[in-house]
Design a protein around this motif. Structure first.
Motif, PDB file in Angstrom:
ATOM      1  N   GLY A  69       0.820  -1.115   0.048  1.00 24.85           N
ATOM      2  CA  GLY A  69      -0.128   0.009  -0.017  1.00 24.85           C
ATOM      3  C   GLY A  69       0.981   1.203   0.043  1.00 24.85           C
ATOM      4  N   ASN A  70       1.983   1.273   0.836  1.00 27.81           N
ATOM      5  CA  ASN A  70       2.572   2.532   0.753  1.00 27.81           C
ATOM      6  C   ASN A  70       3.449   2.515  -0.557  1.00 27.81           C
ATOM      7  N   VAL A  71       4.055   1.379  -1.136  1.00 26.62           N
ATOM      8  CA  VAL A  71       4.674   1.637  -2.432  1.00 26.62           C
ATOM      9  C   VAL A  71       3.791   2.357  -3.409  1.00 26.62           C
ATOM     10  N   TYR A  72       2.436   2.090  -3.435  1.00 29.99           N
ATOM     11  CA  TYR A  72       1.717   2.714  -4.470  1.00 29.99           C
ATOM     12  C   TYR A  72       1.511   3.912  -3.989  1.00 29.99           C
ATOM     13  N   CYS A  73       1.003   4.042  -2.902  1.00 29.45           N
ATOM     14  CA  CYS A  73       0.714   5.470  -2.029  1.00 29.45           C
ATOM     15  C   CYS A  73       1.747   6.580  -2.577  1.00 29.45           C
ATOM     16  N   PHE A  74       3.124   6.425  -2.222  1.00 25.90           N
ATOM     17  CA  PHE A  74       4.137   7.233  -2.507  1.00 25.90           C
ATOM     18  C   PHE A  74       5.102   7.069  -3.689  1.00 25.90           C
ATOM     19  N   GLY A  75       4.486   5.897  -4.359  1.00 25.47           N
ATOM     20  CA  GLY A  75       5.439   5.703  -5.804  1.00 25.47           C
ATOM     21  C   GLY A  75       6.646   5.310  -5.505  1.00 25.47           C
ATOM     22  N   TYR A  76       6.760   4.315  -4.619  1.00 23.94           N
ATOM     23  CA  TYR A  76       8.246   3.701  -4.292  1.00 23.94           C
ATOM     24  C   TYR A  76       8.538   2.787  -5.360  1.00 23.94           C
ATOM     25  N   CYS A  77      10.018   2.480  -5.177  1.00 25.47           N
ATOM     26  CA  CYS A  77      10.377   1.218  -6.076  1.00 25.47           C
ATOM     27  C   CYS A  77      10.196   1.306  -7.640  1.00 25.47           C
ATOM     28  N   ARG A  78      10.368   2.442  -8.142  1.00 29.91           N
ATOM     29  CA  ARG A  78       9.985   2.801  -9.379  1.00 29.91           C
ATOM     30  C   ARG A  78       8.690   2.452  -9.988  1.00 29.91           C
ATOM     31  N   LEU A  79       7.942   2.506  -9.108  1.00 30.82           N
ATOM     32  CA  LEU A  79       6.397   2.090  -9.517  1.00 30.82           C
ATOM     33  C   LEU A  79       5.687   3.567  -9.406  1.00 30.82           C
ATOM     34  N   ALA A  80       4.945   3.668 -10.418  1.00 29.27           N
ATOM     35  CA  ALA A  80       3.932   5.195 -10.425  1.00 29.27           C
ATOM     36  C   ALA A  80       2.977   5.094  -9.343  1.00 29.27           C
ATOM     37  N   LYS A  81       2.910   6.288  -8.728  1.00 28.79           N
ATOM     38  CA  LYS A  81       1.873   6.558  -7.566  1.00 28.79           C
ATOM     39  C   LYS A  81       0.475   6.073  -8.262  1.00 28.79           C
ATOM     40  N   ASP A  82      -0.095   5.353  -7.410  1.00 23.04           N
ATOM     41  CA  ASP A  82      -1.432   4.914  -7.800  1.00 23.04           C
ATOM     42  C   ASP A  82      -2.305   4.695  -6.578  1.00 23.04           C
ATOM     43  N   ASP A  83      -3.226   5.791  -6.295  1.00 22.95           N
ATOM     44  CA  ASP A  83      -4.019   5.794  -5.132  1.00 22.95           C
ATOM     45  C   ASP A  83      -5.200   4.702  -5.116  1.00 22.95           C
ATOM     46  N   ALA A  84      -5.656   4.339  -6.113  1.00 23.20           N
ATOM     47  CA  ALA A  84      -6.600   3.325  -6.055  1.00 23.20           C
ATOM     48  C   ALA A  84      -5.772   1.768  -5.892  1.00 23.20           C
ATOM     49  N   ALA A  85      -4.741   1.742  -6.206  1.00 20.99           N
ATOM     50  CA  ALA A  85      -4.019   0.414  -5.885  1.00 20.99           C
ATOM     51  C   ALA A  85      -3.593   0.623  -4.473  1.00 20.99           C
ATOM     52  N   ALA A  86      -3.073   1.569  -4.017  1.00 18.05           N
ATOM     53  CA  ALA A  86      -2.596   1.676  -2.783  1.00 18.05           C
ATOM     54  C   ALA A  86      -4.018   1.380  -1.805  1.00 18.05           C
ATOM     55  N   ALA A  87      -5.204   2.082  -2.042  1.00 17.45           N
ATOM     56  CA  ALA A  87      -6.144   1.735  -1.234  1.00 17.45           C
ATOM     57  C   ALA A  87      -6.616   0.250  -1.191  1.00 17.45           C
ATOM     58  N   SER A  88      -6.723  -0.527  -2.556  1.00 15.40           N
ATOM     59  CA  SER A  88      -6.829  -1.869  -2.488  1.00 15.40           C
ATOM     60  C   SER A  88      -5.776  -2.530  -1.581  1.00 15.40           C
ATOM     61  N   TRP A  89      -4.729  -2.548  -1.484  1.00 13.24           N
ATOM     62  CA  TRP A  89      -3.338  -3.142  -0.681  1.00 13.24           C
ATOM     63  C   TRP A  89      -3.957  -2.726   0.748  1.00 13.24           C
ATOM     64  N   TYR A  90      -4.299  -1.483   1.232  1.00  6.60           N
ATOM     65  CA  TYR A  90      -4.479  -0.966   2.203  1.00  6.60           C
ATOM     66  C   TYR A  90      -5.858  -1.845   2.788  1.00  6.60           C
ATOM     67  N   LYS A  91      -6.556  -2.060   2.132  1.00  5.55           N
ATOM     68  CA  LYS A  91      -7.855  -2.829   2.319  1.00  5.55           C
ATOM     69  C   LYS A  91      -7.703  -4.166   2.813  1.00  5.55           C
ATOM     70  N   ARG A  92      -6.679  -4.604   1.803  1.00  2.81           N
ATOM     71  CA  ARG A  92      -6.421  -6.068   2.268  1.00  2.81           C
ATOM     72  C   ARG A  92      -5.797  -6.194   3.555  1.00  2.81           C
ATOM     73  N   ALA A  93      -4.765  -5.348   3.825  1.00  2.00           N
ATOM     74  CA  ALA A  93      -4.307  -5.319   4.998  1.00  2.00           C
ATOM     75  C   ALA A  93      -5.084  -4.997   6.274  1.00  2.00           C
ATOM     76  N   ALA A  94      -5.819  -4.148   5.829  1.00  2.00           N
ATOM     77  CA  ALA A  94      -6.805  -3.533   7.247  1.00  2.00           C
ATOM     78  C   ALA A  94      -7.686  -4.689   7.630  1.00  2.00           C
ATOM     79  N   ASP A  95      -8.217  -5.347   6.500  1.00  2.00           N
ATOM     80  CA  ASP A  95      -9.039  -6.452   6.710  1.00  2.00           C
ATOM     81  C   ASP A  95      -8.386  -7.705   7.596  1.00  2.00           C
ATOM     82  N   LEU A  96      -6.893  -7.647   7.649  1.00  2.12           N
ATOM     83  CA  LEU A  96      -6.344  -8.445   8.285  1.00  2.12           C
ATOM     84  C   LEU A  96      -5.871  -8.035   9.888  1.00  2.12           C
TER      85      LEU A  96
END
Length: 99
Positions: free
Chosen positions: A18-45
């Motif tokens: 989620g952080n990777v996509y939220c901030f565009g780390y690791c040469r990946l483009a910032k993608d808020d929808a992808a970040a939200a999706s990863w955060y949701k998975r982790a939040a559910d856990l």
């Protein structure tokens, strides 16, 4: 390495993606929808920081539709685990009658 661990179900790695996509780390483009999706998975856990971050997304309408009640619910879940930032977010929601 986080993706491989996330695919194996490691909750902290899911939150890190989620952080990777939220901030565009690791040469990946910032993608808020992808970040939200990863955060949701982790939040559910039950990952408090993911619950807090997703709460911010819902509060601000970033990557998800704005939903103040959902933001407050997520802040509450994270605060119950001792996350001080989430407690502040929850207090702010109460002060402003949001959620």
């Amino acid at each position: 390495r986080w993706r491989k661990a996330a695919e194996g179900g490691d909750a902290e790695s899911i939150a890190q993606l989620g952080n990777v996509y939220c901030f565009g780390y690791c040469r990946l483009a910032k993608d808020d929808a992808a970040a939200a999706s990863w955060y949701k998975r982790a939040a559910d856990l039950g990952v408090a920081i993911a619950q807090f971050n997703l709460g911010i997304f819902y509060r601000d309408g970033t990557g998800v539709p704005r939903d103040l009640a959902e933001a407050a619910r997520l802040f509450r879940l994270a605060a119950e685990q001792g996350d001080a930032d989430a407690l502040a977010g929850l207090a702010n929601a109460y002060v402003h009658s949001e959620g």
